[in-house]
Design an enzyme around this catalytic site. Structure first.
Site, PDB file in Angstrom:
ATOM      1  N   GLY A   1       7.694 -10.043   1.163  1.00 47.85           N
ATOM      2  CA  GLY A   1       8.488  -8.825   0.901  1.00 47.85           C
ATOM      3  C   GLY A   1       8.521  -8.525  -0.586  1.00 47.85           C
ATOM      4  N   GLY A   2       7.356  -8.634  -1.239  1.00 40.66           N
ATOM      5  CA  GLY A   2       7.253  -8.272  -2.656  1.00 40.66           C
ATOM      6  C   GLY A   2       6.908  -6.796  -2.789  1.00 40.66           C
ATOM      7  N   VAL A   3       6.292  -6.449  -3.918  1.00 39.48           N
ATOM      8  CA  VAL A   3       6.018  -5.037  -4.198  1.00 39.48           C
ATOM      9  C   VAL A   3       5.020  -4.463  -3.190  1.00 39.48           C
ATOM     10  CG1 VAL A   3       5.385  -3.414  -5.992  1.00 39.48           C
ATOM     11  CG2 VAL A   3       6.386  -5.594  -6.621  1.00 39.48           C
TER      12      VAL A   3
ATOM     13  N   GLU B   1     -19.209  -3.698 -14.807  1.00 37.98           N
ATOM     14  CA  GLU B   1     -18.310  -3.527 -13.658  1.00 37.98           C
ATOM     15  C   GLU B   1     -19.141  -3.677 -12.381  1.00 37.98           C
ATOM     16  OE1 GLU B   1     -14.932  -3.203 -12.795  1.00 37.98           O
ATOM     17  OE2 GLU B   1     -15.954  -3.337 -10.869  1.00 37.98           O
TER      18      GLU B   1
ATOM     19  N   GLY C   1     -12.342   1.625 -12.811  1.00 32.24           N
ATOM     20  CA  GLY C   1     -10.974   1.931 -12.360  1.00 32.24           C
ATOM     21  C   GLY C   1     -10.314   0.692 -11.789  1.00 32.24           C
ATOM     22  N   GLY C   2     -11.133  -0.282 -11.353  1.00 36.45           N
ATOM     23  CA  GLY C   2     -10.612  -1.565 -10.905  1.00 36.45           C
ATOM     24  C   GLY C   2      -9.737  -1.481  -9.666  1.00 36.45           C
ATOM     25  N   THR C   3      -8.927  -2.525  -9.491  1.00 40.95           N
ATOM     26  CA  THR C   3      -8.049  -2.612  -8.317  1.00 40.95           C
ATOM     27  C   THR C   3      -7.103  -1.423  -8.284  1.00 40.95           C
ATOM     28  OG1 THR C   3      -8.163  -5.020  -8.379  1.00 40.95           O
ATOM     29  CG2 THR C   3      -6.296  -4.061  -7.193  1.00 40.95           C
TER      30      THR C   3
ATOM     31  N   HIS D   1      19.453  19.838 -17.949  1.00 45.73           N
ATOM     32  CA  HIS D   1      20.315  19.997 -16.775  1.00 45.73           C
ATOM     33  C   HIS D   1      19.763  21.119 -15.907  1.00 45.73           C
ATOM     34  CE1 HIS D   1      23.956  20.064 -14.386  1.00 45.73           C
ATOM     35  NE2 HIS D   1      23.939  21.386 -14.489  1.00 45.73           N
TER      36      HIS D   1
HETATM   37  P1  NAD Z   1       4.697 -10.257  -5.339  1.00 47.47           P
HETATM   38  O1  NAD Z   1       4.692 -11.463  -6.188  1.00 47.47           O
HETATM   39  O2  NAD Z   1       5.343  -9.013  -5.824  1.00 47.47           O
HETATM   40  O3  NAD Z   1       5.412 -10.587  -3.937  1.00 47.47           O
HETATM   41  C1  NAD Z   1       5.002 -11.627  -3.082  1.00 47.47           C
HETATM   42  C2  NAD Z   1       6.181 -12.000  -2.193  1.00 47.47           C
HETATM   43  O4  NAD Z   1       5.711 -12.893  -1.194  1.00 47.47           O
HETATM   44  C3  NAD Z   1       7.309 -12.700  -2.932  1.00 47.47           C
HETATM   45  O5  NAD Z   1       8.520 -12.040  -2.638  1.00 47.47           O
HETATM   46  C4  NAD Z   1       7.277 -14.125  -2.376  1.00 47.47           C
HETATM   47  O6  NAD Z   1       8.542 -14.735  -2.309  1.00 47.47           O
HETATM   48  C5  NAD Z   1       6.702 -13.898  -0.985  1.00 47.47           C
HETATM   49  N1  NAD Z   1       6.011 -15.049  -0.395  1.00 47.47           N
HETATM   50  C6  NAD Z   1       5.173 -15.914  -1.018  1.00 47.47           C
HETATM   51  N2  NAD Z   1       4.679 -16.798  -0.109  1.00 47.47           N
HETATM   52  C7  NAD Z   1       5.221 -16.484   1.091  1.00 47.47           C
HETATM   53  C8  NAD Z   1       5.091 -17.006   2.419  1.00 47.47           C
HETATM   54  N3  NAD Z   1       4.282 -18.041   2.691  1.00 47.47           N
HETATM   55  N4  NAD Z   1       5.800 -16.413   3.418  1.00 47.47           N
HETATM   56  C9  NAD Z   1       6.602 -15.344   3.171  1.00 47.47           C
HETATM   57  N5  NAD Z   1       6.750 -14.809   1.917  1.00 47.47           N
HETATM   58  C10 NAD Z   1       6.069 -15.363   0.912  1.00 47.47           C
HETATM   59  O7  NAD Z   1       3.172 -10.028  -4.951  1.00 47.47           O
HETATM   60  P2  NAD Z   1       2.477  -8.796  -4.217  1.00 47.47           P
HETATM   61  O8  NAD Z   1       3.477  -7.948  -3.521  1.00 47.47           O
HETATM   62  O9  NAD Z   1       1.382  -9.418  -3.396  1.00 47.47           O
HETATM   63  O10 NAD Z   1       1.855  -7.967  -5.411  1.00 47.47           O
HETATM   64  C11 NAD Z   1       0.828  -8.550  -6.257  1.00 47.47           C
HETATM   65  C12 NAD Z   1       0.891  -7.992  -7.654  1.00 47.47           C
HETATM   66  O11 NAD Z   1       0.539  -6.621  -7.659  1.00 47.47           O
HETATM   67  C13 NAD Z   1       2.275  -8.121  -8.251  1.00 47.47           C
HETATM   68  O12 NAD Z   1       2.163  -8.637  -9.553  1.00 47.47           O
HETATM   69  C14 NAD Z   1       2.776  -6.714  -8.277  1.00 47.47           C
HETATM   70  O13 NAD Z   1       3.664  -6.463  -9.360  1.00 47.47           O
HETATM   71  C15 NAD Z   1       1.506  -5.882  -8.366  1.00 47.47           C
HETATM   72  N6  NAD Z   1       1.744  -4.582  -7.737  1.00 47.47           N
HETATM   73  C16 NAD Z   1       2.486  -3.654  -8.401  1.00 47.47           C
HETATM   74  C17 NAD Z   1       2.774  -2.449  -7.786  1.00 47.47           C
HETATM   75  C18 NAD Z   1       3.604  -1.425  -8.511  1.00 47.47           C
HETATM   76  O14 NAD Z   1       3.783  -1.566  -9.718  1.00 47.47           O
HETATM   77  N7  NAD Z   1       4.169  -0.428  -7.848  1.00 47.47           N
HETATM   78  C19 NAD Z   1       2.336  -2.176  -6.502  1.00 47.47           C
HETATM   79  C20 NAD Z   1       1.604  -3.160  -5.850  1.00 47.47           C
HETATM   80  C21 NAD Z   1       1.306  -4.360  -6.472  1.00 47.47           C
END
Ligand code: NAD
Length: 445
Positions: free
Chosen positions: A179-181, A32, A37-39, A434
């Site tokens: 607007g991902g996770v 490592e 523990g990684g990312t 409950h």
């Molecule tokens: P993601 O794939 O969840 O979301 C990326 C978003 O960016 C998508 O909605 C996509 O449409 C958008 N996108 C891509 N290119 C774009 C652009 N040029 N302009 C505007 N929008 C754009 O990726 P993430 O949020 O970066 O997360 C990375 C990884 O980490 C994912 O696999 C996620 O599941 C994981 N993660 C999980 C958790 C959790 O489980 N709670 C928390 C954080 C991260």
């Protein structure tokens, strides 16, 4: 010394595999380059959840009137939140190290490089030393993806999630690209701490992979709360904190770019015959690559980038390496996932849209979370939603999708149902305590 197994990468996949194989009496070396523990543990799940919890305490204190509580002069200390986060991470890292030590796993701190491989032996270099092993497990994880947007490179206003977590001070304002996770969890953090937030998402919706009825509940709440969420909006260029998207200019002190992650193949250059798909390592059901003694688990396989998937892949891989019978596979159809927004989103199994794509005839049940007495008692002003996707013919539960606190804490109950193929009448026999919000899973049947 020749090890049975060399593991590169000490994240959830790597440390889980190392502990399991060492416990079975095998000689294991784990490399490592940063902290174990990684990312997830160091710059992902755990630090974000620590900060989000601090932000939620502040937010709840400032919104307590609806519960008959008035708190005056509520303030927060971001430096103290950061300090607590660091302590939480440090304790968990120490715990993993201790567990590996207890199992007599050799932990090497440094960047490993594969030197050569035959079907019998893998040779790895690290810190000027050479290590030999019969088998190699690659758990090198993933890296933030930097999209080729003009003005993004070497731009001091641009953050990735690691920069955002390390920042000593809150930004005065922030634009979140993606607007991902990651994007929506950071939007929650900054919004709850009073930072103006704009989210720019290229797709027609945020969290595009989730059930869109559930996402609509979040979108409605966040927009009403003042988070500026732009969808179907593509970022064209950046100039410092000025972001041009769909011809309009938006400006903030910082720009957090969270548009996905990519597999990390650094140090594996010598394995030039390793088969890849879109830059991720191809593995079979037991995490074996196309090379007989090389395995891979976690984000580097590009399957589902979640820490709990990585850990399960590692368990399956070690089961296969130790020839444990019966050989296990991962139930990819029943992977729970959580988005730590406020309210939380938790889901498992297929969505209504995926069922339609798969031509499965379904019965979809919906219930507001307010059917739960505990939810009503503790979530003033919220409605929430629970959706269940049922196979019309077999009555098997195929998916459950929820929004409402604290659904992350009981989605595992739904995972049991989906993983084991329970039918609605079978689920009805399960008694839920409950009053708990988990009762929604019974009410909906
Ligand atoms: P993601 O794939 O969840 O979301 C990326 C978003 O960016 C998508 O909605 C996509 O449409 C958008 N996108 C891509 N290119 C774009 C652009 N040029 N302009 C505007 N929008 C754009 O990726 P993430 O949020 O970066 O997360 C990375 C990884 O980490 C994912 O696999 C996620 O599941 C994981 N993660 C999980 C958790 C959790 O489980 N709670 C928390 C954080 C991260």
């Amino acid at each position: 010394m020749k090890y049975f197994l060399a593991i590169i990468g000490g994240g959830p996949a790597g440390y889980t595999a190392a502990e399991k194989a060492s416990k079975a009496g095998k000689d294991v070396v784990l490399f490592e380059q940063n902290a174990v523990g990684g990312t997830c543990l160091n710059v992902g799940c755990i630090p974000t959840k620590s900060l989000l919890y601090g932000a939620k305490q502040y937010y709840n204190a400032t919104h307590a009137q609806k519960y008959g509580v008035t708190a005056e002069n509520v303030s927060f200390d971001f430096a103290a939140m950061q300090k607590r986060k660091t302590i939480v991470v440090r304790k968990l890292v120490a715990g993993i190290k201790q567990r590996l030590n207890n199992e007599h796993c050799t932990l090497v701190s440094g960047a490993a490089n594969v030197l050569s491989r035959t079907d019998e032996l893998v040779t790895i270099a690290c810190n000027g030393e050479t290590y030999e092993a019969e088998n190699l497990l690659i758990c090198t994880g993933s890296m933030n993806f930097v999209p080729p947007i003009p003005g993004i490179k070497d731009n001091p206003a641009v953050w990735d999630s690691t920069d955002a977590l390390a920042a000593a001070e809150l930004p005065k304002s922030i634009i979140i690209v993606g607007g991902g996770v990651i994007g929506m969890e950071f939007a929650t953090l900054y919004h709850e701490l009073g930072v103006p937030v704009t989210v720019i998402e290229a797709m027609p919706t945020i969290l595009p992979n989730l059930d869109q009825e559930v996402v609509a509940v979040l979108l409605d709440k966040y927009r009403k709360a003042g988070i500026n969420i732009l969808t179907s909006t593509k970022v064209e260029s950046l100039d410092g904190g000025r972001v041009t998207a769909n011809g309009e200019v938006y400006e903030a002190e910082k720009v957090l770019v969270s548009v996905g992650r990519r597999a990390n193949l650094n140090g594996l250059e010598a394995l030039n015959d390793l088969e890849l798909n879109c830059g991720a390592i191809i593995v079979d059901d037991f995490m074996k690559t196309n090379l007989p003694n090389v395995f891979a688990a976690g984000d580097v396989t590009g399957k589902v980038m979640l820490a709990h998937v990585a850990a399960r892949q590692a368990e399956v891989c070690i089961g296969r390496l130790l020839k444990q019978i019966p050989l296990q596979r991962i139930a990819y159809n029943a992977i729970p996932s959580v988005v730590y927004t406020n309210p939380e989103i938790a889901s498992v199994g297929i969505t209504e849209a995926q069922a339609a794509e798969m031509n499965i005839e379904t019965e979809v049940r919906r219930l507001p979370m307010t059917f739960s007495g505990r939810f009503m008692a503790e979530n003033e002003g919220e409605t929430g939603l629970c959706k269940m996707i049922i196979d019309k013919k077999t009555q098997m539960v195929l998916g459950v999708h929820m929004i409402g606190n604290p659904c992350s804490e009981f989605v595992a109950a739904a995972s049991f149902a989906v993983r084991n193929g329970y039918t609605v009448p079978e689920c009805m026999q399960v008694v839920f305590p409950h009053p708990t919000v988990s009762e929604i899973l019974h009410e909906i049947l």
